[in-house]
Design a protein around this motif. Sequence first.
Motif, PDB file in Angstrom:
ATOM      1  N   VAL A 206      38.860  55.612  64.336  1.00  5.61           N
ATOM      2  CA  VAL A 206      37.676  55.585  65.205  1.00  5.61           C
ATOM      3  C   VAL A 206      37.202  54.150  65.360  1.00  5.61           C
ATOM      4  CG1 VAL A 206      35.261  56.301  65.438  1.00  5.61           C
ATOM      5  CG2 VAL A 206      36.967  57.944  64.635  1.00  5.61           C
ATOM      6  N   ALA A 207      37.214  53.391  64.272  1.00  4.53           N
ATOM      7  CA  ALA A 207      36.764  51.992  64.302  1.00  4.53           C
ATOM      8  C   ALA A 207      37.645  51.145  65.213  1.00  4.53           C
ATOM      9  CB  ALA A 207      36.762  51.414  62.890  1.00  4.53           C
ATOM     10  N   ARG A 208      38.906  51.519  65.362  1.00  3.30           N
ATOM     11  CA  ARG A 208      39.811  50.795  66.262  1.00  3.30           C
ATOM     12  C   ARG A 208      39.596  51.198  67.717  1.00  3.30           C
ATOM     13  NH1 ARG A 208      44.810  52.459  62.974  1.00  3.30           N
ATOM     14  NH2 ARG A 208      44.531  51.262  61.081  1.00  3.30           N
TER      15      ARG A 208
ATOM     16  N   VAL B  35      36.784  66.827  62.727  1.00  3.73           N
ATOM     17  CA  VAL B  35      36.618  65.868  61.634  1.00  3.73           C
ATOM     18  C   VAL B  35      35.751  64.695  62.078  1.00  3.73           C
ATOM     19  CG1 VAL B  35      37.809  64.262  60.092  1.00  3.73           C
ATOM     20  CG2 VAL B  35      38.741  66.536  60.469  1.00  3.73           C
ATOM     21  N   VAL B  36      35.979  64.195  63.288  1.00  4.74           N
ATOM     22  CA  VAL B  36      35.164  63.081  63.796  1.00  4.74           C
ATOM     23  C   VAL B  36      33.705  63.513  63.905  1.00  4.74           C
ATOM     24  CG1 VAL B  36      34.731  61.587  65.794  1.00  4.74           C
ATOM     25  CG2 VAL B  36      37.059  61.864  64.932  1.00  4.74           C
TER      26      VAL B  36
ATOM     27  N   ALA C 192      29.360  54.516  64.939  1.00  2.00           N
ATOM     28  CA  ALA C 192      30.306  54.690  63.835  1.00  2.00           C
ATOM     29  C   ALA C 192      31.227  53.481  63.740  1.00  2.00           C
ATOM     30  CB  ALA C 192      31.117  55.962  64.031  1.00  2.00           C
ATOM     31  N   MET C 193      31.619  52.926  64.889  1.00  2.00           N
ATOM     32  CA  MET C 193      32.472  51.743  64.901  1.00  2.00           C
ATOM     33  C   MET C 193      31.756  50.558  64.268  1.00  2.00           C
ATOM     34  SD  MET C 193      34.210  52.212  68.659  1.00  2.00           S
ATOM     35  CE  MET C 193      35.120  50.684  68.666  1.00  2.00           C
TER      36      MET C 193
ATOM     37  N   LEU D  60      36.365  47.956  57.968  1.00  2.00           N
ATOM     38  CA  LEU D  60      37.427  48.793  58.529  1.00  2.00           C
ATOM     39  C   LEU D  60      37.656  48.447  59.985  1.00  2.00           C
ATOM     40  CD1 LEU D  60      36.351  52.256  57.090  1.00  2.00           C
ATOM     41  CD2 LEU D  60      38.134  50.749  56.227  1.00  2.00           C
ATOM     42  N   GLY D  61      38.808  48.837  60.468  1.00  2.00           N
ATOM     43  CA  GLY D  61      39.110  48.682  61.890  1.00  2.00           C
ATOM     44  C   GLY D  61      39.819  47.386  62.202  1.00  2.00           C
TER      45      GLY D  61
END
Length: 55
Positions: free
Chosen positions: A5-7, A28-29, A44-45, A53-54
Amino acid sequence: MLEHVARGQTNAQIAAALGLRPKTVRNVVSSLLAKLRVDGRGQAMVRASDAGLGG
């Protein structure tokens, strides 16, 4: 999954990368967003980025 998600990946992209069904990823998201207490993927990102992360 949060790293995906972060990407900025879509549910379909995440599902393909992890070998899951898109509906599973969507569920899940949604759960992740609720646990992070954010309103959407953008927030969230930011949280994921702050955690290293990401990208």
